[in-house]
Design a protein around this motif. Structure first.
Motif, short mmCIF file in Angstrom:
data_model
loop_
_atom_site.label_atom_id
_atom_site.label_comp_id
_atom_site.label_asym_id
_atom_site.label_seq_id
_atom_site.Cartn_x
_atom_site.Cartn_y
_atom_site.Cartn_z
N UNK A 238 64.67 -1.40 45.91
CA UNK A 238 64.13 -0.31 45.08
C UNK A 238 65.03 0.91 45.11
N UNK A 239 65.16 1.57 43.96
CA UNK A 239 65.87 2.83 43.84
C UNK A 239 64.84 3.94 43.63
N UNK A 240 64.96 5.02 44.41
CA UNK A 240 63.98 6.11 44.38
C UNK A 240 64.62 7.39 43.87
N UNK A 241 63.82 8.17 43.13
CA UNK A 241 64.25 9.48 42.64
C UNK A 241 63.16 10.49 42.95
N UNK A 242 63.58 11.63 43.46
CA UNK A 242 62.65 12.74 43.72
C UNK A 242 63.39 14.02 43.34
N UNK A 243 63.18 14.46 42.10
CA UNK A 243 63.86 15.65 41.60
C UNK A 243 62.89 16.45 40.74
N UNK A 244 63.19 17.72 40.48
CA UNK A 244 62.32 18.52 39.61
C UNK A 244 62.19 17.87 38.25
N UNK A 247 64.92 18.61 35.63
CA UNK A 247 66.32 18.55 36.04
C UNK A 247 66.73 17.08 36.23
N UNK A 248 67.20 16.42 35.16
CA UNK A 248 67.58 15.00 35.26
C UNK A 248 68.75 14.79 36.22
N UNK A 249 68.72 13.66 36.90
CA UNK A 249 69.79 13.27 37.82
C UNK A 249 70.30 11.90 37.41
N UNK A 250 71.64 11.74 37.38
CA UNK A 250 72.25 10.49 36.91
C UNK A 250 72.74 9.65 38.07
N UNK A 251 72.62 8.34 37.91
CA UNK A 251 73.10 7.37 38.89
C UNK A 251 74.08 6.45 38.17
N UNK A 252 75.37 6.57 38.50
CA UNK A 252 76.42 5.84 37.79
C UNK A 252 76.72 4.50 38.43
N UNK A 302 54.78 13.89 35.00
CA UNK A 302 55.91 14.65 34.48
C UNK A 302 57.23 13.95 34.81
N UNK A 303 58.22 14.20 33.95
CA UNK A 303 59.54 13.64 34.17
C UNK A 303 59.98 12.75 33.04
N UNK A 304 61.02 11.97 33.28
CA UNK A 304 61.57 11.04 32.29
C UNK A 304 62.41 9.98 32.99
N UNK A 305 62.67 8.88 32.28
CA UNK A 305 63.55 7.84 32.77
C UNK A 305 64.39 7.36 31.60
N UNK A 306 65.71 7.16 31.85
CA UNK A 306 66.57 6.77 30.75
C UNK A 306 67.81 6.02 31.21
N UNK A 397 69.45 7.51 34.41
CA UNK A 397 69.13 8.91 34.69
C UNK A 397 67.62 9.11 34.60
N UNK A 398 67.15 10.13 35.31
CA UNK A 398 65.72 10.40 35.31
C UNK A 398 65.41 11.74 35.93
N UNK A 399 64.16 12.10 35.83
CA UNK A 399 63.66 13.34 36.43
C UNK A 399 62.23 13.11 36.88
N UNK A 400 61.82 13.84 37.91
CA UNK A 400 60.50 13.65 38.48
C UNK A 400 60.56 12.73 39.68
N UNK A 401 59.44 12.14 40.01
CA UNK A 401 59.35 11.24 41.15
C UNK A 401 59.14 9.83 40.63
N UNK A 402 60.19 8.97 40.83
CA UNK A 402 60.19 7.64 40.24
C UNK A 402 60.62 6.60 41.26
N UNK A 403 60.19 5.37 41.03
CA UNK A 403 60.65 4.21 41.80
C UNK A 403 61.05 3.13 40.80
N UNK A 404 62.29 2.62 40.93
CA UNK A 404 62.78 1.56 40.06
C UNK A 404 62.89 0.26 40.86
N UNK A 405 62.47 -0.83 40.25
CA UNK A 405 62.58 -2.15 40.88
C UNK A 405 63.13 -3.15 39.87
N UNK A 406 63.65 -4.28 40.38
CA UNK A 406 64.23 -5.34 39.54
C UNK A 406 65.30 -4.79 38.60
N UNK A 407 66.17 -3.95 39.16
CA UNK A 407 67.25 -3.35 38.37
C UNK A 407 68.35 -4.39 38.17
N UNK A 408 68.77 -4.58 36.92
CA UNK A 408 69.81 -5.57 36.64
C UNK A 408 70.64 -5.11 35.45
#
Length: 418
Positions: A238-244, A247-252, A302-306, A397-408
């Motif tokens: 799992x990949x986790x995000x905890x940001x305002x 304020x989107x944060x990118x994962x390259x 609140x937030x976004x995922x992209x 990229x995303x903002x807010x508090x998110x958990x991503x699974x099965x990323x491919x």
């Protein structure tokens, strides 16, 4: 006076039984001959089974192959068996395990398994071909067909149909163009032709062991430094995000540049196949038609995922806000242009939802929870600005508090002229 009628009747019974048995045998042979004739006619004119002789259509249809599993991450994959490498005649299946003559590479984590392991050889796939179907309808592009080799009619070829009579066919940067327009694959065909680049569900069992992974340590193929993303301690897949939220944060995705020796654990965007020999990998072209898939679980409203997919130096972005607004945009330099938007059901906190974004065959396809948003980028070769020197790029990229699974991450099939 003694009645001998019973004796006469008893003497006739064996003759009747013999006649009945002879009739049964004759009837059986008659049915066998009829079944044989019907089977011959059926095979000759209606339907016939074919075994795939080579891996030219892998991974859709496989010839004789080794069934392997990466010893580091456990990802299952197949590698082609080539009989003449073992001094065997074509279309030969050895009765027992044989050593793999060359190293193979996992299509997900990139680990190279040394040659020498003895593995059984699996038979080629089998297909049933309906011989009479084109008597009732015309062939369709992307059909899988069987035809005779014009030079050697005794040899059958099994291929996917690309061109129809009277058409002009071009292959440009791995895509098929018919009479100057790109030929887009139907969804069911495209689904079969996606090739894995990386699957985060399959991670090496000992990632920190010095030199255990192709002579180095394994590291996740994402640029976590400078971002708010992290790997879950409880579930490393799992990949986790905890940001305002604002304020989107990118994962390259850290793919090696074309022609560059991989310094990370990431597979690159070259048109490599685990089915083929590793020594050809360095000569493979770069593929820029890509797809990213994952499940997102938001913790709040609140937030976004992209996802960002870069092609020819232009970024195409797809995202969904937690209010359900889906958006596609194009970023060229410092200028961002909104291409399409639509409203969908807002994500439910605590519930996993499927998200997919693909840039394939000059079309953007964004899917969120069954809702689709797409943009046609044009069908001519010059519809896209072609900076072929620019490497493909992938970001989540995303903002807010998110958990991503099965990323491919997947790439499209890449056609060549040879």
């Amino acid at each position: 006076m003694v009645d001998n009628r019973n004796d006469k009747t008893d003497r006739k019974k064996p003759l009747v039984k013999k006649k009945d048995r002879a009739a049964e045998i004759a009837n059986t042979f008659e049915w066998l001959i009829t079944a044989f004739i019907l089977a011959f006619v059926f095979r000759a004119f209606v339907m016939e089974a074919f075994r795939i002789p080579t891996g030219s259509m892998a991974d859709t249809l496989k010839g004789a192959h080794f069934r392997l599993r990466c010893t580091q991450c456990g990802y299952p994959y197949d590698h082609g068996f080539v009989p003449h490498y073992y001094g065997m005649a074509e279309d030969t299946i050895p009765p027992g395990p044989v050593p793999i003559r060359q190293e193979t590479q996992c299509p997900s984590c990139g680990y190279r398994i040394p040659a020498g392991e003895r593995v059984p050889v699996a038979n080629g796939d089998r297909i049933l071909v309906l011989k009479c179907i084109y008597q009732f309808k015309d062939p369709h592009r992307w059909d899988v067909i069987v035809f005779k080799n014009p030079i050697n009619p005794a040899e059958n070829y099994i291929k996917r149909l690309i061109g129809l009579p009277g058409e002009t066919i071009e292959i440009i940067d791995g895509d098929i163009y018919i009479d100057g327009l790109i030929a887009r694959k139907p969804p069911q065909v495209q689904k079969e032709l996606w090739m894995p680049i990386y699957d985060n569900d399959f991670r090496p069992v000992n990632p920190n062991q010095q030199g255990a992974f192709n002579g180095r340590r394994w590291t996740p193929p994402f640029q976590f430094e400078g971002s708010s993303w992290a790997i879950s301690d409880e579930d490393p897949t799992q990949l986790l995000l905890d940001s305002p939220p604002g304020r989107p944060s990118a994962l390259k995705y850290k793919a090696p540049m074309p022609g560059e020796k991989a310094l990370t654990s990431a597979n690159g965007f070259a048109a490599t196949y685990a089915y083929n020999e590793v020594f050809n990998y360095s000569r493979m072209p770069t593929v820029s038609d890509l797809m990213v898939r994952f499940y997102v679980e938001p913790a709040g409203p609140e937030g976004q995922i992209g996802i960002t997919l870069g092609k020819y130096g232009i970024d195409y972005k797809a995202w969904v806000n937690m209010d359900g607004t889906m958006t596609l945009s194009k970023v060229n330099g410092d200028r961002e242009t909104i291409l399409a938007t639509r409203k969908a059901t807002p994500p439910t906190p605590g519930v996993r939802t499927l998200v997919k974004f693909a840039n394939v065959d000059h079309r953007l396809l964004f899917e969120y929870d069954g809702n689709e948003l797409f943009v046609d980028l044009g069908r001519t070769p010059d519809a896209l600005e072609r900076n072929t020197e620019a490497a493909p790029r992938v970001e989540i990229f995303g903002a807010g508090k998110l958990a991503l699974s099965h990323v491919a991450l997947f790439r499209d099939v890449h056609y060549t002229g040879r």
